[in-house]
Scaffold this motif. Structure first.
Motif, PDB file in Angstrom:
ATOM      1  N   UNK A 196       0.852  -1.195   0.000  1.00 38.50           N
ATOM      2  CA  UNK A 196       0.000   0.000   0.000  1.00 38.50           C
ATOM      3  C   UNK A 196       0.887   1.244   0.000  1.00 38.50           C
ATOM      4  N   UNK A 197       1.075   1.845  -1.170  1.00 39.90           N
ATOM      5  CA  UNK A 197       2.002   2.969  -1.262  1.00 39.90           C
ATOM      6  C   UNK A 197       1.442   4.257  -0.653  1.00 39.90           C
ATOM      7  N   UNK A 198       0.164   4.259  -0.281  1.00 39.02           N
ATOM      8  CA  UNK A 198      -0.427   5.459   0.296  1.00 39.02           C
ATOM      9  C   UNK A 198      -0.599   5.415   1.800  1.00 39.02           C
ATOM     10  N   UNK A 199       0.108   4.488   2.472  1.00 42.10           N
ATOM     11  CA  UNK A 199      -0.115   4.320   3.912  1.00 42.10           C
ATOM     12  C   UNK A 199       0.837   5.135   4.780  1.00 42.10           C
ATOM     13  N   UNK A 200       1.601   6.034   4.183  1.00 39.41           N
ATOM     14  CA  UNK A 200       2.492   6.891   4.966  1.00 39.41           C
ATOM     15  C   UNK A 200       3.820   6.265   5.317  1.00 39.41           C
ATOM     16  N   UNK A 201       4.122   5.082   4.761  1.00 38.98           N
ATOM     17  CA  UNK A 201       5.383   4.403   5.049  1.00 38.98           C
ATOM     18  C   UNK A 201       6.339   4.416   3.859  1.00 38.98           C
ATOM     19  N   UNK A 202       5.900   5.063   2.774  1.00 36.94           N
ATOM     20  CA  UNK A 202       6.706   5.116   1.550  1.00 36.94           C
ATOM     21  C   UNK A 202       7.119   6.552   1.249  1.00 36.94           C
ATOM     22  N   UNK A 203       8.334   6.698   0.725  1.00 36.02           N
ATOM     23  CA  UNK A 203       8.810   7.992   0.232  1.00 36.02           C
ATOM     24  C   UNK A 203       8.670   7.992  -1.279  1.00 36.02           C
ATOM     25  N   UNK A 204       8.056   9.057  -1.823  1.00 39.12           N
ATOM     26  CA  UNK A 204       7.838   9.155  -3.261  1.00 39.12           C
ATOM     27  C   UNK A 204       8.546  10.351  -3.863  1.00 39.12           C
ATOM     28  N   UNK A 205       9.394  10.096  -4.844  1.00 41.51           N
ATOM     29  CA  UNK A 205      10.104  11.150  -5.575  1.00 41.51           C
ATOM     30  C   UNK A 205       9.571  11.155  -7.000  1.00 41.51           C
ATOM     31  N   UNK A 206       9.169  12.310  -7.509  1.00 39.54           N
ATOM     32  CA  UNK A 206       8.557  12.375  -8.838  1.00 39.54           C
ATOM     33  C   UNK A 206       9.385  13.208  -9.804  1.00 39.54           C
ATOM     34  N   UNK A 207       9.542  12.679 -11.021  1.00 37.82           N
ATOM     35  CA  UNK A 207      10.189  13.411 -12.101  1.00 37.82           C
ATOM     36  C   UNK A 207      11.670  13.646 -11.934  1.00 37.82           C
ATOM     37  N   UNK A 208      12.335  12.851 -11.099  1.00 41.58           N
ATOM     38  CA  UNK A 208      13.777  12.994 -10.919  1.00 41.58           C
ATOM     39  C   UNK A 208      14.324  11.706 -10.325  1.00 41.58           C
ATOM     40  N   UNK A 209      15.646  11.558 -10.396  1.00 47.78           N
ATOM     41  CA  UNK A 209      16.282  10.369  -9.844  1.00 47.78           C
ATOM     42  C   UNK A 209      16.286  10.428  -8.323  1.00 47.78           C
ATOM     43  N   UNK A 210      16.188   9.261  -7.711  1.00 47.68           N
ATOM     44  CA  UNK A 210      16.293   9.156  -6.251  1.00 47.68           C
ATOM     45  C   UNK A 210      17.761   9.240  -5.858  1.00 47.68           C
ATOM     46  N   UNK A 211      18.055   9.956  -4.767  1.00 44.21           N
ATOM     47  CA  UNK A 211      19.440  10.138  -4.322  1.00 44.21           C
ATOM     48  C   UNK A 211      19.453  10.292  -2.805  1.00 44.21           C
ATOM     49  N   UNK A 212      20.177   9.423  -2.112  1.00 47.28           N
ATOM     50  CA  UNK A 212      20.227   9.480  -0.649  1.00 47.28           C
ATOM     51  C   UNK A 212      21.575   8.990  -0.144  1.00 47.28           C
ATOM     52  N   UNK A 213      21.966   9.490   1.039  1.00 42.90           N
ATOM     53  CA  UNK A 213      23.208   9.067   1.698  1.00 42.90           C
ATOM     54  C   UNK A 213      22.876   8.513   3.077  1.00 42.90           C
ATOM     55  N   UNK A 214      23.366   7.325   3.344  1.00 38.93           N
ATOM     56  CA  UNK A 214      23.174   6.683   4.644  1.00 38.93           C
ATOM     57  C   UNK A 214      24.472   6.780   5.431  1.00 38.93           C
ATOM     58  N   UNK A 215      24.373   7.231   6.681  1.00 43.55           N
ATOM     59  CA  UNK A 215      25.549   7.272   7.562  1.00 43.55           C
ATOM     60  C   UNK A 215      25.388   6.176   8.614  1.00 43.55           C
ATOM     61  N   UNK A 216      26.218   5.161   8.519  1.00 45.17           N
ATOM     62  CA  UNK A 216      26.184   4.072   9.486  1.00 45.17           C
ATOM     63  C   UNK A 216      26.685   4.556  10.839  1.00 45.17           C
ATOM     64  N   UNK A 217      26.391   3.808  11.890  1.00 45.73           N
ATOM     65  CA  UNK A 217      26.805   4.212  13.239  1.00 45.73           C
ATOM     66  C   UNK A 217      28.309   4.168  13.400  1.00 45.73           C
ATOM     67  N   UNK A 218      28.978   3.334  12.613  1.00 47.84           N
ATOM     68  CA  UNK A 218      30.438   3.209  12.675  1.00 47.84           C
ATOM     69  C   UNK A 218      30.910   2.621  11.354  1.00 47.84           C
ATOM     70  N   UNK A 219      32.194   2.526  11.176  1.00 41.60           N
ATOM     71  CA  UNK A 219      32.735   1.883   9.976  1.00 41.60           C
ATOM     72  C   UNK A 219      32.394   0.391  10.029  1.00 41.60           C
ATOM     73  N   UNK A 220      31.813  -0.116   8.966  1.00 43.17           N
ATOM     74  CA  UNK A 220      31.393  -1.518   8.904  1.00 43.17           C
ATOM     75  C   UNK A 220      31.811  -2.132   7.577  1.00 43.17           C
TER      76      UNK A 220
END
Length: 251
Positions: free
Chosen positions: A132-156
């Motif tokens: 269910x993409x409308x249940x508030x648990x999904x992030x939606x990006x329109x008309x552009x590429x998705x781009x994100x950076x994850x910072x882990x708690x430590x080097x892994x």
């Protein structure tokens, strides 16, 4: 309502017991990064659950009293019970635990306001959105590429990154057609480690069917603290196209 349902049962009237359906909810415990599992029903009922994949019954399982913690993947199954009667079929939910759980996420592509969920943290909260993409648990990006950076708690050490996505082409939501992963130890100097590209051309036909899949890229194990994920959206003439994602998994 509980009294009315009891009356329906006594009169042998068919009714929906969905108000007794166990709702299984996941979140990340901020103190120890374990998975916090909560279960509730809309109408009061006892809940019996298992975490080993076995079917809960009146004789098998644990009676739920409060939220509990998990530090390993598991299959949660739960039933609701009143007066020694099982009210519904088992509710089943997979507990997926990965290295980026609870990690900070910086969104470099701004989501649509209506589909921003809880911001970047939506992508590492272990609370998958289902179909269910409308249940508030999904992030939606329109008309552009998705781009994100994850910072882990430590080097892994990591060897696989997955992006969980949903598609309903009739609503303009399509799976990404490409994905790239970069790794970094300092958040400044990144090295590209793997690309994925959809082999088939984009099907421009529109379908109401809802599909969910995790796009995964694997590579030789490497150490890092920062992970950058970019996904290319499907170009369809004269149509705005969304990329929807609810979790980025790191192993």
């Amino acid at each position: 309502m509980a009294r009315m349902l009891h009356r329906y049962k006594a009169l042998n009237i068919n009714y929906a017991p969905s108000a007794y359906r166990p709702i299984i909810h996941f979140s990340v415990n901020p103190e120890n990064k374990k998975l916090k599992v909560g279960i509730k029903t809309e109408l009061p009922a006892d809940i019996i659950y298992t975490t080993d994949g076995s079917k809960p019954t009146l004789q098998n399982g644990t009676r739920y009293t409060q939220a509990f913690l998990l530090d390993h993947p598991a299959t949660i199954k739960a039933i609701s019970v009143r007066d020694s009667n099982i009210l519904v079929e088992p509710e089943i939910k997979e507990a997926i635990i990965h290295k980026a759980r609870g990690a900070k996420v910086t969104l470099k592509s701004r989501p649509a306001a209506k589909y921003s969920a809880q911001g970047g943290q939506t992508l590492t909260d272990l609370n998958f959105g289902g179909n269910n993409w409308g249940n508030g648990k999904w992030i939606g990006v329109i008309g552009k590429d998705f781009d994100a950076v994850i910072r882990l708690d430590s080097v892994m050490n990591v060897h696989e990154v997955g992006m969980n996505c949903i598609e309903q082409s009739s609503a303009g939501i399509r799976f990404p057609v490409g994905m790239d992963v970069w790794l970094s130890k300092d958040g400044k100097h990144y090295r590209h480690v793997k690309s994925w590209k959809q082999a088939e051309p984009v099907n421009r036909a529109k379908s109401p069917e809802v599909k969910v899949k995790t796009i995964k890229v694997d590579f030789p194990e490497q150490s890092c603290r920062y992970i950058r994920v970019k996904a290319k959206y499907a170009r369809v003439p004269h149509q705005g196209v969304f990329i929807f994602t609810d979790e980025i998994e790191v192993y």
